[in-house]
Design a protein around this motif. Structure first.
Motif, PDB file in Angstrom:
ATOM      1  N   PHE A  25      45.323   3.357  55.577  1.00 11.06           N
ATOM      2  CA  PHE A  25      45.398   4.812  55.701  1.00 11.06           C
ATOM      3  C   PHE A  25      44.255   5.558  55.013  1.00 11.06           C
ATOM      4  O   PHE A  25      43.954   6.688  55.405  1.00 11.06           O
ATOM      5  N   SER A  26      43.637   4.966  54.004  1.00  7.27           N
ATOM      6  CA  SER A  26      42.582   5.723  53.326  1.00  7.27           C
ATOM      7  C   SER A  26      41.501   4.835  52.748  1.00  7.27           C
ATOM      8  O   SER A  26      40.793   5.251  51.827  1.00  7.27           O
ATOM      9  N   GLY A  27      41.335   3.652  53.291  1.00  7.25           N
ATOM     10  CA  GLY A  27      40.388   2.722  52.695  1.00  7.25           C
ATOM     11  C   GLY A  27      39.034   2.643  53.359  1.00  7.25           C
ATOM     12  O   GLY A  27      38.044   2.341  52.703  1.00  7.25           O
ATOM     13  N   ILE A  28      38.970   2.910  54.658  1.00  4.90           N
ATOM     14  CA  ILE A  28      37.730   2.669  55.404  1.00  4.90           C
ATOM     15  C   ILE A  28      37.233   3.978  56.016  1.00  4.90           C
ATOM     16  O   ILE A  28      37.916   4.569  56.857  1.00  4.90           O
ATOM     17  N   ALA A  64      40.158   5.490  58.667  1.00  5.98           N
ATOM     18  CA  ALA A  64      41.384   5.762  57.920  1.00  5.98           C
ATOM     19  C   ALA A  64      42.346   6.593  58.765  1.00  5.98           C
ATOM     20  O   ALA A  64      41.953   7.537  59.454  1.00  5.98           O
ATOM     21  N   LEU A  65      43.628   6.239  58.693  1.00  6.17           N
ATOM     22  CA  LEU A  65      44.650   6.887  59.515  1.00  6.17           C
ATOM     23  C   LEU A  65      45.406   7.976  58.763  1.00  6.17           C
ATOM     24  O   LEU A  65      46.394   8.498  59.276  1.00  6.17           O
ATOM     25  N   TYR A  66      44.955   8.315  57.559  1.00  7.76           N
ATOM     26  CA  TYR A  66      45.674   9.300  56.752  1.00  7.76           C
ATOM     27  C   TYR A  66      45.775  10.629  57.502  1.00  7.76           C
ATOM     28  O   TYR A  66      44.780  11.197  57.947  1.00  7.76           O
ATOM     29  N   GLY A  67      47.010  11.130  57.633  1.00  4.82           N
ATOM     30  CA  GLY A  67      47.241  12.407  58.291  1.00  4.82           C
ATOM     31  C   GLY A  67      47.122  12.387  59.789  1.00  4.82           C
ATOM     32  O   GLY A  67      47.211  13.444  60.428  1.00  4.82           O
ATOM     33  N   GLN A  68      46.943  11.199  60.383  1.00  6.76           N
ATOM     34  CA  GLN A  68      46.703  11.112  61.820  1.00  6.76           C
ATOM     35  C   GLN A  68      47.932  10.723  62.633  1.00  6.76           C
ATOM     36  O   GLN A  68      47.950  10.932  63.839  1.00  6.76           O
ATOM     37  N   LEU A  69      48.950  10.169  61.993  1.00 10.38           N
ATOM     38  CA  LEU A  69      50.077   9.610  62.733  1.00 10.38           C
ATOM     39  C   LEU A  69      51.330  10.450  62.542  1.00 10.38           C
ATOM     40  O   LEU A  69      51.748  10.715  61.420  1.00 10.38           O
TER      41      LEU A  69
END
Length: 410
Positions: A348-351, A355-360
């Motif tokens: 979620f916030s590593g790459i 990062a998928l943070y806040g996207q799903l």
């Protein structure tokens, strides 16, 4: 392959903190391990939204998806009803039970290192970890076993009840908030602030690290000063359950059946109602107190109901092969939990850029959760095949005993 009801035999160097370690009733140990296995999968589902969104989004749907559709609402309701809060409670109780099974005088070994590891996880990876709080509660709970049983029961009841009253008081304060005040005003998470937090997480691991440290400090202060008493009470409760051989299935069957039915028949509807109430009230802060009270009581009841069902399943050898798999997961619960924190942080916030943070939205998170459950199941089988003990358990036991046993099988 071990028979059901017989936990894998471990030597002292293979039995890290958080795992049953002495020579107790084998059925008791098997029940705890199986419940640990169930709980570590439940925690994966319960914690997903905490990794995927701003800190308050786990219980507040608009912060996960401002334009939530029907599937998103259903996925969020399922999480609130069946996993949210409940598996955190079970983890604390099981941790206390595992401490009670350790050798006399050895219950606190490794707790300091466990607390240190929890701090590293919280400040570097994810602010919502519970290991530090569990370690502190364990340090206090182990000496309290010397108290008289009545004193222990009064203490744990007072701690758990007092924490519930603190939650009610906090929720009651929000009832005084005027209806004109929105969630963004109360939490300081307006659209611009959320966008900035999401951008920091999506830009990669190191970019969001200072903010994560600040949130971790905030969470630890809240957990220790407001919820720490409840955590200690639940750890003590876990110890008392071992004293009364709850996990072995030695209790009479019909009281277990009726109490499980009553706990789940009341607890799950309370959880479900609290989620429906929040949605129907538009997540207005002034209307939150009733839902918080219902969810707190419902989560406690649901936790007992799940535990009683597992005890009954162990007693009657229901789905033995699956129970053996859960024993393997329970033996490595600490490695699996730490692995969840590291992997979900990377996802979620590593790459940067990925990062998928806040996207799903909740429905997408639900689907991702199913995939991650299968990945974790594969990790359980791989650890059991190639390693003698979970890698985190091995490391923790090695640093606490100053002796590292062989990790790989063969």
């Amino acid at each position: 392959m071990a028979k059901l009801g017989r936990a894998p035999v471990r030597t002292p160097t293979e039995t890290p903190i958080g795992s049953p370690m002495n020579e107790p009733d084998e059925a008791e140990e098997a029940g705890i391990l199986i419940m640990f296995g169930v709980t570590v999968f439940g925690l994966l589902s319960a914690n997903l939204s905490g990794f995927a969104h701003v800190w308050a989004a786990a219980d507040i749907l608009p912060l996960q998806s401002p334009a939530a559709g029907a599937l998103d609402k259903l996925a969020w309701w399922l999480g609130q009803t069946f996993v949210s809060w409940t598996f955190n409670i079970l983890l604390m109780v099981l941790f206390g039970s595992s401490l009670a099974l350790r050798r006399a005088g050895d219950g606190a070994r490794g707790l300091g290192w466990m607390g240190f590891g929890g701090l590293v996880l919280a400040y570097v990876f994810w602010h919502g970890e519970l290991l530090t709080v569990l370690a502190l509660a364990g340090m206090i709970a182990v000496p309290m076993r010397a108290l008289q049983p009545a004193t222990r029961w009064m203490t744990l009841a007072g701690l758990i009840g007092g924490t519930y009253l603190i939650l009610l008081a906090g929720a009651g304060i929000t009832a005084l908030v005027p209806d004109s005040m929105a969630l963004s005003d109360l939490l300081g998470l307006d659209a611009a602030r959320i966008t900035a937090i999401e951008a920091a997480h999506q830009s990669g691991f190191w970019a969001r690290l200072p903010d994560n440290m600040a949130i971790a400090l905030q969470f630890h202060l809240v957990e220790i000063f407001f919820l720490g008493g409840g955590a200690l009470g639940l750890v003590l409760l876990g110890m008392e359950l071992v004293e009364r051989r709850f996990w072995s299935g030695a209790w009479p069957v019909m009281p277990l059946v009726f109490s499980a039915a009553a706990a789940l028949g009341i607890g799950l509807p309370l959880n479900g109602w609290s989620a429906v109430h929040a949605m129907s009230a538009g997540f207005a802060p002034s209307q939150a107190w009733g839902g918080v009270a219902a969810h707190a009581a419902g989560a406690l009841l649901s936790a007992y109901g799940y535990a009683a069902l597992v005890v009954l399943a162990v007693r009657y050898r229901v789905a033995e092969r699956f129970q053996l798999f859960l024993i393997r997961a329970g033996n490595t619960w600490l490695s699996l939990h730490v692995g969840q924190i590291v992997v979900l942080t990377v996802v979620f916030s590593g790459i940067p850029g990925l990062a998928l943070y806040g996207q799903l939205a909740p429905a997408s998170l639900f689907a991702l959760g199913l995939v991650l459950v299968m990945v974790q199941a594969g990790a359980v089988l791989a650890i059991d095949r190639w390693l003698r003990v979970g890698p985190v358990e091995w490391l923790l036991d090695g640093v606490s005993s100053r002796h590292f046993a062989r990790l790989r099988r063969g």
